[in-house]
Design a protein around this motif. Structure first.
Motif, PDB file in Angstrom:
ATOM      1  N   LYS A   1      -7.079  30.524  18.252  1.00  0.00           N
ATOM      2  CA  LYS A   1      -5.981  31.435  18.560  1.00  0.00           C
ATOM      3  C   LYS A   1      -4.630  30.930  18.055  1.00  0.00           C
ATOM      4  CE  LYS A   1      -8.346  32.995  22.776  1.00  0.00           C
ATOM      5  NZ  LYS A   1      -8.284  33.064  24.256  1.00  0.00           N
TER       6      LYS A   1
ATOM      7  N   TRP B   1      -5.176  37.193  16.382  1.00  0.00           N
ATOM      8  CA  TRP B   1      -6.553  37.187  16.859  1.00  0.00           C
ATOM      9  C   TRP B   1      -6.842  38.342  17.813  1.00  0.00           C
ATOM     10  CZ3 TRP B   1      -8.119  36.813  21.925  1.00  0.00           C
ATOM     11  CH2 TRP B   1      -7.159  36.408  22.859  1.00  0.00           C
ATOM     12  N   LYS B   2      -5.878  38.683  18.673  1.00  0.00           N
ATOM     13  CA  LYS B   2      -6.126  39.711  19.682  1.00  0.00           C
ATOM     14  C   LYS B   2      -6.456  41.060  19.060  1.00  0.00           C
ATOM     15  CE  LYS B   2      -3.444  37.894  23.571  1.00  0.00           C
ATOM     16  NZ  LYS B   2      -2.309  38.146  24.495  1.00  0.00           N
TER      17      LYS B   2
END
Length: 381
Positions: A120, A149-150
């Motif tokens: 992350k 990443w989300k």
């Protein structure tokens, strides 16, 4: 590809593991005593690799290694986070989590699904590997990049699932040599790997449906990490110093700034993509826009094949094993590309630059036109 040439390089992996253990034993014996000696994940961790490869630059104090390894301590201790903060003031501690400055509990957990981890936030020992690079020139040695990443990790895991289901042989290679994946927003940082952070994949992401893009880049970049293992003992494949030998000095093609080793990596990763794309197409895994994009990305490989290695004096450069490996890849790639030869005339890729962009591809090769032609069977192979 023939496993007699490209058998899983387990012995090389064991060499790397033993090298890290020896470095720890000689220089950090007190840390080694706190670790599970038989847990290979510790000694194959990309951050551990990056630390030992950073020692020559004296960029970090020795204490940072304890911070890196503390997530693997057999007996848990009070968290130490002093030197591991990145540009965002976030500290990534492998096997433990992500910490903000001044806090002793992670604000984000480790994200592992199946065989892979989404990284992350990057560790500071990785930062020097990020550069903006264009056609042989470094354009920016300290670029900005932000984790995304989300927004994209679910599609990335979908791509991994497609590979695992439909490309099981390649999936074994992917797992053998790769673990961590960092997704960021700077498309000027071309996707890359480094033998100094072995096992990590660094991918930029632009908006849109990225399933096919992720499949290509997992094959592409994942194969670089795999080939680092295969070619670790250079003298098995090459007679000359291919890490420093520049292509133009051997082929007289003045544009070719690549090392021979880099060009060989190029052939390997193109061949892997061509082989895997062909299998996905033969199994009719995709249709509609995804098939359109996959065929576009396959067509993009024509210009990446035979870009100079074929001009080398094989007997000067390669050992017998090296010649066999090269010819195996060259033949396999040529055979499959010949099967799809009509794509060169059906598709217009004139607006593509270094990396394939599906949005640009659609401007010259409209999806609507493709769907009509595909319905008539034109793109059944």
């Amino acid at each position: 590809m023939n496993r007699t040439i490209e058998a899983f390089p387990v012995e090389v992996k064991n060499e790397f593991i033993n090298t890290i253990k020896l470095l720890l034993y000689k220089n950090f014996s007190e840390l080694l005593e706190k670790l599970d000696f038989d847990n290979d994940d510790i000694y194959l961790n990309s951050i551990v690799f990056s630390y030992f490869n950073s020692e020559k630059d004296n960029l970090f104090p020795k204490e940072i290694l304890e911070e890196i390894l503390q997530g693997y301590f057999i007996k848990k201790e009070k968290v130490k986070v002093t030197y591991s903060f990145n540009k965002n003031n976030i500290s990534y501690i492998p096997n433990m989590g992500y910490f903000k400055r001044g806090e002793d509990k992670p604000y984000e957990p480790i994200l592992i699904q199946g065989d892979f981890e989404i990284v992350k936030e990057v560790h500071p020992t990785l930062e020097k590997y990020f550069v903006e690079f264009y056609k042989g020139h470094i354009m920016n040695q300290h670029p900005v990049h932000n984790s995304v990443w989300k927004q994209h990790y679910k599609v990335l895991f979908d791509a991994i699932a497609v590979i695992k289901k439909h490309l099981p042989d390649f999936y074994k290679e992917l797992v053998f040599a790769n673990k961590g994946i960092y997704l960021h927003d700077n498309s000027k940082i071309l996707n890359f790997t480094s033998v100094e952070t072995l096992g990590m994949l660094y991918l930029y992401v632009i908006e849109g449906n990225n399933l096919i893009y992720f499949i290509e880049e997992l094959i592409h970049q994942g194969s670089h990490n795999y080939l680092y293992y295969v070619l670790h003992h250079r003298n098995e494949y090459f007679k000359i110093d291919v890490d420093h030998g520049v292509m133009r000095d051997y082929t007289k093609e003045q544009w070719d700034y690549r090392t021979i080793y880099g060009a060989f990596h190029g052939l390997f990763t193109v061949t892997k993509r061509v082989v895997c794309f062909d299998k996905l197409l033969c199994e009719n895994v995709f249709d509609g826009s995804e098939k359109h994009e996959l065929l576009g990305r396959l067509a993009d490989q024509f210009s990446r094949f035979r870009t100079g290695l074929e001009l080398l004096d094989f007997n000067e450069v390669y050992t017998e094993k090296g010649i066999a490996f090269y010819k195996e890849m060259d033949t396999k790639c040529e055979t499959i590309l010949n099967k799809y030869a009509k794509l060169e005339s059906e598709f217009d890729l004139s607006n593509q630059d270094v990396d394939f962009r599906y949005d640009d591809f659609c401007k010259l090769n409209p999806l609507e036109d493709f769907l009509k032609m595909d319905e008539s069977g034109l793109f059944n192979f």
